[in-house]
Design a protein around this motif. Structure first.
Motif, PDB file in Angstrom:
ATOM      1  N   LEU A   1       2.597  10.684  40.229  1.00 45.53           N
ATOM      2  CA  LEU A   1       3.409  11.045  39.074  1.00 45.53           C
ATOM      3  C   LEU A   1       4.774  11.567  39.505  1.00 45.53           C
ATOM      4  N   ASP A   2       4.816  12.399  40.526  1.00 43.89           N
ATOM      5  CA  ASP A   2       6.099  12.911  41.031  1.00 43.89           C
ATOM      6  C   ASP A   2       6.995  11.770  41.507  1.00 43.89           C
ATOM      7  N   GLU A   3       6.423  10.835  42.260  1.00 46.41           N
ATOM      8  CA  GLU A   3       7.192   9.690  42.761  1.00 46.41           C
ATOM      9  C   GLU A   3       7.680   8.818  41.600  1.00 46.41           C
ATOM     10  N   PHE A   4       6.798   8.561  40.656  1.00 45.73           N
ATOM     11  CA  PHE A   4       7.165   7.726  39.515  1.00 45.73           C
ATOM     12  C   PHE A   4       8.251   8.394  38.687  1.00 45.73           C
ATOM     13  N   ASN A   5       8.107   9.697  38.458  1.00 47.76           N
ATOM     14  CA  ASN A   5       9.088  10.451  37.689  1.00 47.76           C
ATOM     15  C   ASN A   5      10.467  10.357  38.329  1.00 47.76           C
ATOM     16  N   GLU A   6      10.515  10.513  39.636  1.00 51.60           N
ATOM     17  CA  GLU A   6      11.789  10.447  40.350  1.00 51.60           C
ATOM     18  C   GLU A   6      12.425   9.056  40.205  1.00 51.60           C
ATOM     19  N   MET A   7      11.620   8.012  40.388  1.00 53.29           N
ATOM     20  CA  MET A   7      12.145   6.648  40.269  1.00 53.29           C
ATOM     21  C   MET A   7      12.608   6.345  38.839  1.00 53.29           C
ATOM     22  N   LEU A   8      11.813   6.734  37.845  1.00 56.67           N
ATOM     23  CA  LEU A   8      12.157   6.443  36.456  1.00 56.67           C
ATOM     24  C   LEU A   8      13.425   7.171  36.043  1.00 56.67           C
ATOM     25  N   ARG A   9      13.525   8.445  36.404  1.00 55.69           N
ATOM     26  CA  ARG A   9      14.714   9.216  36.028  1.00 55.69           C
ATOM     27  C   ARG A   9      15.968   8.649  36.687  1.00 55.69           C
ATOM     28  N   LYS A  10      15.838   8.184  37.916  1.00 52.62           N
ATOM     29  CA  LYS A  10      16.979   7.562  38.587  1.00 52.62           C
ATOM     30  C   LYS A  10      17.363   6.282  37.853  1.00 52.62           C
ATOM     31  N   TRP A  11      16.386   5.436  37.552  1.00 56.79           N
ATOM     32  CA  TRP A  11      16.636   4.177  36.846  1.00 56.79           C
ATOM     33  C   TRP A  11      17.238   4.429  35.465  1.00 56.79           C
ATOM     34  N   ALA A  12      16.707   5.416  34.725  1.00 52.25           N
ATOM     35  CA  ALA A  12      17.147   5.686  33.357  1.00 52.25           C
ATOM     36  C   ALA A  12      18.406   6.550  33.303  1.00 52.25           C
ATOM     37  N   LYS A  13      18.849   7.031  34.464  1.00 49.44           N
ATOM     38  CA  LYS A  13      20.017   7.916  34.540  1.00 49.44           C
ATOM     39  C   LYS A  13      19.803   9.172  33.691  1.00 49.44           C
ATOM     40  N   VAL A  14      18.603   9.749  33.821  1.00 51.32           N
ATOM     41  CA  VAL A  14      18.218  10.964  33.106  1.00 51.32           C
ATOM     42  C   VAL A  14      17.740  11.956  34.163  1.00 51.32           C
ATOM     43  N   SER A  15      18.694  12.596  34.817  1.00 56.18           N
ATOM     44  CA  SER A  15      18.341  13.474  35.930  1.00 56.18           C
ATOM     45  C   SER A  15      17.516  14.663  35.465  1.00 56.18           C
ATOM     46  N   ALA A  16      16.682  15.134  36.355  1.00 58.25           N
ATOM     47  CA  ALA A  16      15.894  16.347  36.088  1.00 58.25           C
ATOM     48  C   ALA A  16      16.813  17.552  36.273  1.00 58.25           C
ATOM     49  N   GLY A  17      16.486  18.641  35.624  1.00 57.72           N
ATOM     50  CA  GLY A  17      17.249  19.867  35.810  1.00 57.72           C
ATOM     51  C   GLY A  17      18.564  19.900  35.058  1.00 57.72           C
ATOM     52  N   TRP A  18      18.725  19.037  34.047  1.00 59.08           N
ATOM     53  CA  TRP A  18      19.945  19.008  33.242  1.00 59.08           C
ATOM     54  C   TRP A  18      20.131  20.324  32.523  1.00 59.08           C
ATOM     55  N   LYS A  19      21.358  20.766  32.402  1.00 56.64           N
ATOM     56  CA  LYS A  19      21.675  22.018  31.694  1.00 56.64           C
ATOM     57  C   LYS A  19      22.668  21.738  30.566  1.00 56.64           C
TER      58      LYS A  19
END
Length: 114
Positions: free
Chosen positions: A90-108
């Motif tokens: 899940l962690d690996e998939f989340n990282e790949m999906l967020r990169k692909w979707a341009k929706v970075s984690a930790g947005w403020k």
């Protein structure tokens, strides 16, 4: 009707069980990711007063259905190794999906002067 064990043995022998396992595992990862993304979006909507009306009702219905799904799926993942592998995937998939979707984690939220 054939006994359940006979059906399972036949599905295992013809490769269906292996395929089913892969499909359900992939679907579960997607469901986990959807749940995380919807949670993040709902936090933003709530913070900005946008989670209202029919959208709020449908969101609450979705959360209740997801909770039931996760409770049931949890009964299928019984070993600690399986649980850890699932979270790692899940962690690996989340990282790949967020990169692909341009929706970075930790947005403020941007600070806006009023």
């Amino acid at each position: 009707m054939k006994p359940k064990k006979t059906l399972i043995d036949a599905a295992t022998a013809n490769g269906s069980m292996e395929r089913l396992n892969k499909l359900l595992s992939a679907a579960h990862l997607l469901h986990c990711e959807v749940s995380d993304l919807v949670g993040e979006a709902s936090d933003l909507m709530t913070d900005n007063g946008l989670l209202i009306g029919e959208l709020k009702k449908l969101h609450n219905d979705f959360i209740r259905a997801s909770d039931r799904y996760f409770r049931e799926f949890q009964t299928l993942v019984v070993t600690d190794n399986s649980k850890m592998a699932m979270f790692s995937d899940l962690d690996e998939f989340n990282e790949m999906l967020r990169k692909w979707a341009k929706v970075s984690a930790g947005w403020k939220v941007k600070e806006v002067e009023s």
